[in-house]
Design a protein around this motif. Structure first.
Motif, short mmCIF file in Angstrom:
data_model
loop_
_atom_site.label_atom_id
_atom_site.label_comp_id
_atom_site.label_asym_id
_atom_site.label_seq_id
_atom_site.Cartn_x
_atom_site.Cartn_y
_atom_site.Cartn_z
N ARG A 171 61.86 36.64 38.43
CA ARG A 171 62.06 36.21 37.04
C ARG A 171 61.50 34.81 36.82
N ARG A 185 66.26 44.46 23.62
CA ARG A 185 66.69 45.73 24.22
C ARG A 185 68.12 45.70 24.73
N LYS A 194 70.26 44.98 34.58
CA LYS A 194 69.44 45.55 33.51
C LYS A 194 68.67 44.44 32.80
N GLU A 197 65.77 43.70 35.08
CA GLU A 197 64.75 44.76 35.00
C GLU A 197 63.87 44.60 33.77
N ASP A 198 64.47 44.26 32.63
CA ASP A 198 63.69 44.03 31.42
C ASP A 198 62.77 42.83 31.57
N ASP A 199 63.27 41.77 32.20
CA ASP A 199 62.45 40.58 32.44
C ASP A 199 61.25 40.89 33.32
N GLU A 201 59.85 43.81 33.80
CA GLU A 201 58.93 44.67 33.06
C GLU A 201 58.04 43.83 32.14
N TYR A 202 58.64 42.83 31.48
CA TYR A 202 57.86 41.94 30.61
C TYR A 202 56.80 41.20 31.43
N ASP A 204 55.34 42.06 34.17
CA ASP A 204 54.29 42.97 34.61
C ASP A 204 53.40 43.44 33.46
N ARG A 205 53.96 43.50 32.25
CA ARG A 205 53.21 44.06 31.11
C ARG A 205 52.66 43.01 30.16
#
Length: 226
Positions: A171, A185, A194, A197-199, A201-202, A204-205
């Motif tokens: 992170r 989200r 969770k 996980e959202d962090d 994903e951000y 990586d994307r």
């Protein structure tokens, strides 16, 4: 304080974060960093100018309700473990941090953070400005200074980072944000993992387009009090 590093140095952080993900150094290409920083500078400066007319009204409400400072500052851990003071409009009683220990047993969050929906430390005005995320507007100053970004992972407390699991470390490979995927989200999510996980994903994307999408989703979420 922003010159201090939770992990000692950038080199130690790079070694520390490589344990969490194969081939991950916590660095981004120069073009990425320049583009995101320019976007942050323009947007944060514009945002600060827009909120100036509201400042006297917010200050009056906070001061009339309870004694104490207008702004609340708290030590957070940012990009590559660099510590900084995060600013907010004060929404709690002045002894809020001292009372945290007595409320730990009522934590509604599973994991390395604290969340309590009916927190008795929050003042009535504080609850209102939190509902519409007005309390977070001073963080535009953090963005202008370079401590934070408009969009990014949630800025963790020092105590949270001290308890991180191995995979949580990544992170810190991006600047924390005022908003992010976790905000649009999982703001009501009660599982800390969770949020992480959202962090991730951000991270990586990431793209400028994704930042714009998140910001556009943040506005109605804030206005709706979610």
């Amino acid at each position: 304080m922003s010159s201090q590093n939770f992990y000692g140095s950038d080199e130690e952080f790079a070694a520390f974060i490589r344990e969490a993900c194969t081939g991950c150094t916590g660095r981004r290409p120069v073009l990425y960093r320049v583009t995101k920083r320019l976007f942050d500078l323009v947007a944060s400066l514009g945002g600060l100018l827009l909120i100036l007319p509201l400042l006297p009204f917010i200050v009056m409400l906070i001061k009339l309700e309870t004694p104490g400072p207008i702004f609340f500052k708290q030590l957070r851990v940012g990009y590559r473990g660099r510590m900084f003071h995060c600013y907010k409009f004060r929404s709690m009683t002045v002894d809020a941090e001292g009372r945290l220990a007595e409320l730990r047993a009522q934590n509604e969050l599973e994991g390395h953070a604290f969340k309590m929906s009916d927190d008795p430390r929050i003042t009535p005005i504080g609850r209102a400005i939190r509902r519409w995320s007005i309390d977070e507007l001073p963080q535009l100053w953090n963005v202008l200074r370079g401590d934070m970004s408009l969009v990014g992972p949630r800025p963790p407390l020092v105590s949270e980072v001290s308890d991180y699991d191995l995979w949580h470390r990544r992170r810190l490979s991006m600047k924390p944000g005022i908003t992010g995927l976790w905000q649009v989200r999982s703001r009501s999510e009660t599982v800390f993992d969770k949020w992480v996980e959202d962090d991730l994903e951000y991270i990586d994307r990431w793209s400028l387009w994704l930042d714009l999408q998140i910001m556009l989703r943040t506005i109605p979420a804030a206005l709706d009090g979610r």
